[in-house]
Design a protein around this motif. Structure first.
Motif, PDB file in Angstrom:
ATOM      1  N   GLY A  49      -1.447  -5.575 -10.184  1.00 20.12           N
ATOM      2  CA  GLY A  49      -0.849  -6.821  -9.748  1.00 20.12           C
ATOM      3  C   GLY A  49      -1.380  -8.043 -10.455  1.00 20.12           C
ATOM      4  O   GLY A  49      -1.421  -9.134  -9.874  1.00 20.12           O
ATOM      5  N   PHE A  50      -1.807  -7.899 -11.685  1.00 18.94           N
ATOM      6  CA  PHE A  50      -2.241  -9.027 -12.506  1.00 18.94           C
ATOM      7  C   PHE A  50      -1.840  -8.747 -13.942  1.00 18.94           C
ATOM      8  O   PHE A  50      -1.292  -7.683 -14.254  1.00 18.94           O
ATOM      9  N   ASN A 338      -9.311   8.805 -14.293  1.00 20.59           N
ATOM     10  CA  ASN A 338      -7.991   8.497 -13.766  1.00 20.59           C
ATOM     11  C   ASN A 338      -8.111   7.732 -12.445  1.00 20.59           C
ATOM     12  O   ASN A 338      -9.201   7.591 -11.880  1.00 20.59           O
ATOM     13  N   ILE A 339      -6.995   7.221 -11.958  1.00 15.91           N
ATOM     14  CA  ILE A 339      -6.962   6.541 -10.668  1.00 15.91           C
ATOM     15  C   ILE A 339      -6.795   7.591  -9.582  1.00 15.91           C
ATOM     16  O   ILE A 339      -5.884   8.413  -9.629  1.00 15.91           O
ATOM     17  N   MET A 348      -3.014   6.340  -3.102  1.00 12.73           N
ATOM     18  CA  MET A 348      -4.164   5.710  -2.465  1.00 12.73           C
ATOM     19  C   MET A 348      -4.674   4.496  -3.228  1.00 12.73           C
ATOM     20  O   MET A 348      -5.610   3.840  -2.790  1.00 12.73           O
ATOM     21  N   ALA A 349      -4.056   4.167  -4.359  1.00 16.17           N
ATOM     22  CA  ALA A 349      -4.540   3.062  -5.181  1.00 16.17           C
ATOM     23  C   ALA A 349      -4.160   1.718  -4.575  1.00 16.17           C
ATOM     24  O   ALA A 349      -3.164   1.589  -3.859  1.00 16.17           O
ATOM     25  N   GLU A 350      -4.976   0.718  -4.868  1.00 18.09           N
ATOM     26  CA  GLU A 350      -4.656  -0.651  -4.482  1.00 18.09           C
ATOM     27  C   GLU A 350      -3.808  -1.315  -5.563  1.00 18.09           C
ATOM     28  O   GLU A 350      -3.742  -0.831  -6.700  1.00 18.09           O
ATOM     29  N   ASP A 351      -3.199  -2.453  -5.204  1.00 20.14           N
ATOM     30  CA  ASP A 351      -2.373  -3.150  -6.199  1.00 20.14           C
ATOM     31  C   ASP A 351      -3.209  -3.726  -7.329  1.00 20.14           C
ATOM     32  O   ASP A 351      -2.677  -4.092  -8.376  1.00 20.14           O
ATOM     33  N   PHE A 429      -3.246  -4.635   2.100  1.00 16.20           N
ATOM     34  CA  PHE A 429      -3.712  -3.532   1.270  1.00 16.20           C
ATOM     35  C   PHE A 429      -2.871  -2.291   1.568  1.00 16.20           C
ATOM     36  O   PHE A 429      -2.519  -2.011   2.711  1.00 16.20           O
ATOM     37  N   LYS A 430      -2.591  -1.548   0.511  1.00 15.65           N
ATOM     38  CA  LYS A 430      -1.809  -0.335   0.693  1.00 15.65           C
ATOM     39  C   LYS A 430      -2.577   0.662   1.566  1.00 15.65           C
ATOM     40  O   LYS A 430      -3.787   0.831   1.406  1.00 15.65           O
ATOM     41  N   ALA A 431      -1.850   1.308   2.482  1.00 14.90           N
ATOM     42  CA  ALA A 431      -2.422   2.343   3.344  1.00 14.90           C
ATOM     43  C   ALA A 431      -3.613   1.832   4.154  1.00 14.90           C
ATOM     44  O   ALA A 431      -4.535   2.583   4.454  1.00 14.90           O
ATOM     45  N   ARG A 432      -3.594   0.553   4.517  1.00 13.15           N
ATOM     46  CA  ARG A 432      -4.738  -0.017   5.238  1.00 13.15           C
ATOM     47  C   ARG A 432      -4.967   0.693   6.575  1.00 13.15           C
ATOM     48  O   ARG A 432      -6.119   0.833   7.009  1.00 13.15           O
TER      49      ARG A 432
END
Length: 626
Positions: A49-50, A338-339, A348-351, A429-432
């Protein structure tokens, strides 16, 4: 990838072992460096996201956690074999020196760009500040006034833009410390920025050495690995180490030392005896940065209270790193990280996780900077505190309430896990809900994150999922618990144990669910008990509730799926004497035994109340990669 030579087979016992390990970890980055070394973009095309510029700056900056020490060794090493390793053109350590010059030069085509509010560039400045602090003669460009001025001007931008009121404030502190100690900027010029940031960071302190990742309140209740290894305690210990030459900060340094001692007194409980940490919270792709607190304790020469001597700290860190050497699926086929966590997983990764983000994990190699005669290297590595045979260790206990993070840590021979009540965040946050709101988290089984709206896609392990009985979608999972309390309860067998109790609302309507989590006892080790009280107003539509057990692999040791076998209603007679893989369901409970161990759940509702429900036990075949 089955193997990363230099890391996967590494015993990680000595300083030389760690040097070989970090060379193996960063060498695969060499083909992906830009022409001047200022940017690294590995061969995957996932996004963050940047800007892509900031993502490639991550690729440059995060390896500096180990590049700075390696450059020092290259100059001072007396061992010809080590010098040969460090001079390998396929490693290209000097590229990071040239890259810093180009990345901070506004006239360079690889300039990293000007800083704006809440800019990812601020995060990457922490590692650059670290490199300047530990190796100023290498990175401060003392013989190149123009490059030095560019570096100073680029770093100073962190003082003039708004940033999130969380762990990022420590990046501002450390950057200004590097400006003063390594780049000759007068302390008076930047002291107000340091002091203001530290004053805000002090407000995040909870108790017992714990800080929240931001002010604890309605917006966020987060005390995860950022509170210790990823950022807060880690950065505070860097401050302790490098601000010691500034008398004005003497009292604060002592305060941070005391907080580190209190934090260390219980933080070891998050690590199993085999080195595995309990995955919890966001940014799990930083992987072995979970052990970075122990690295920082050693680097800052913090003398911990008994029984956490330097040999115990050494063991906690090195066992954790060794656990990761046995996780080959954390690498791409070219050897880059890898992520994901134990395997690649974008769900499970964040943006803010770019392909280069996982190299934050290299924070755990700070002891490389300690000389070979330092006590960290000369001390005998000691086993996990709970396996040390001494009265002080036995008295520590295998079940412990940690109130600041609202966790009960449980470590016994059957299972190492924790119960959780009280953490949440309104940040998107994803999957918070999965990362902060589950009832239990395990170092053996990990946690699931959702990939869709259906039950098998929500994958609600160790949590309660609830919906109106109106279809297959629109499930709500436990989140934002409130009215959190703890205490002691006596259970079957006469054992006393700990509990956490909280409430939550699936909707704004007046459906309230109170859950009491009761920890293991010697009478039923490895298990825990969940008691739910569901308050439903009259006239409410029927509800469906699913209380999920621990997630577990469906693969057997024969590389088959348990779902290729028939479901059985009971274990065979020989099942008590041998490992018998498969899945079992008698309607009141179910059990899965696979290559990952055994996970089971039982419904005890009828033992407590005259149930009006229509309960049954099921095994959810969760979507792959959740």
């Amino acid at each position: 990838m089955p193997y990363l030579s230099g890391f996967s087979e590494n015993p990680l016992r000595s300083r030389a072992d760690l040097i070989r390990a970090v060379i193996a970890l960063i060498k695969p980055l060499h083909p992906y460096k830009s022409s001047t070394g200022a940017r690294i973009k590995i061969a995957t095309s996932t996004g963050a996201g940047f800007s892509e510029t900031a993502a490639q700056l991550e690729g440059y900056s995060r390896p500096l956690w180990v590049v700075a020490p390696l450059l020092h060794f290259k100059i001072s090493a007396s061992d010809p074999a080590l010098r040969s390793l460090l001079s390998d053109e396929g490693l290209g350590l000097e590229d990071w020196i040239r890259g810093l010059k180009e990345g901070t030069d506004p006239k360079s085509p690889e300039y990293w760009g000007d800083v704006e509010a809440s800019d990812q560039r601020m995060v990457e400045m922490e590692t650059i500040a670290f490199a300047l602090l530990v190796s100023p003669f290498t990175f401060s460009f003392m013989s190149d006034p123009a490059a030095r001025a560019n570096l100073i001007n680029w770093l100073k931008q962190i003082n003039h833009h708004a940033m999130p009121q969380n762990n990022w404030l420590f990046f501002r502190v450390l950057v200004n410390l590097a400006l003063v100690l390594s780049l000759g900027v007068p302390l008076e010029e930047v002291k107000s920025h340091i002091d203001e940031a530290l004053d805000v960071l002090d407000r995040f302190y909870i108790s017992d050495g714990w800080s929240s990742d931001g002010p604890w309140g309605d917006v966020r209740k987060q005390a995860d690995y950022y509170s210790g290894s990823f950022a807060m305690q880690f950065a505070a210990l860097l401050f302790v180490k490098h601000a010691s030459s500034l008398p004005v900060y003497a009292s604060r340094i002592e305060k941070y030392k005391e907080q580190a001692k209190m934090f260390a007194a219980e933080y070891w409980r998050y690590f199993d005896i085999n080195g595995a940490a309990i995955p919890f919270g966001r940014s799990l792709t930083y992987r072995f940065a979970m052990g970075a607190f122990w690295a920082a304790v050693s680097y800052a020469d913090i003398e911990l209270p008994p029984p956490l001597d330097i040999g115990t700290v050494k063991g906690l860190l090195l066992r954790h790193l060794r656990w990761w050497t046995h996780r080959p699926h954390t690498f791409n086929s070219d050897g880059t990280q890898n992520i994901g966590y134990a395997y690649p997983n974008m769900y499970m990764a964040e943006d803010y996780n770019s392909p280069q983000s996982p190299y934050w994990s290299l924070k755990s190699f700070l002891p490389l900077l300690l000389e070979e005669d330092h006590t960290f290297w000369t001390a005998q590595e000691r086993p996990h505190p709970l396996t040390q045979d001494s009265p002080s260790m036995v008295s520590l206990g295998r079940v412990k309430l940690l109130w600041p993070p609202r966790h009960i840590l449980i470590s016994n021979e059957e299972h190492h896990f924790m119960l959780s009540s009280g953490q949440s965040t309104t940040r998107r946050f994803k999957a918070r809900e999965a990362k902060y709101g589950k009832f239990a988290y395990s170092s053996a089984f990990g946690l699931s994150v959702p990939c869709g709206a259906f039950l098998e896609q929500i994958a609600p392990d160790s949590t309660l999922a609830v919906k109106f009985d109106d279809g297959e979608e629109n499930w709500k999972v436990r989140y934002e618990p409130y009215d959190v309390e703890s205490g002691t309860v006596t259970v079957e067998g006469g054992d006393d144990t700990l509990f956490l109790r909280s409430k939550w609302r699936p909707w704004k309507e007046d459906v309230v669910i109170q859950t009491t989590l009761i920890a293991s006892t010697p009478h039923w080790p490895g298990w825990h008990l969940r008691v739910h009280r569901v308050s439903v107003p009259k006239g409410t539509d029927p509800l469906r509730l699913v209380d999920g057990g621990f997630a577990i692999s469906a693969q057997t040791t024969r590389d088959e799926s348990i779902f290729e076998q028939r479901v059985r209603t009971e274990l065979d007679a020989a099942g008590s004497n041998k490992v018998e893989e498969g899945w079992y369901n008698d309607g009141k409970g179910c059990l899965v035994i696979s290559s990952a161990g055994a996970s089971g759940v039982m419904d005890l509702t009828d033992d407590f109340v005259n149930s009006q429900g229509n309960g049954k036990s099921i095994i959810i075949r969760a979507d792959p990669n959740t």
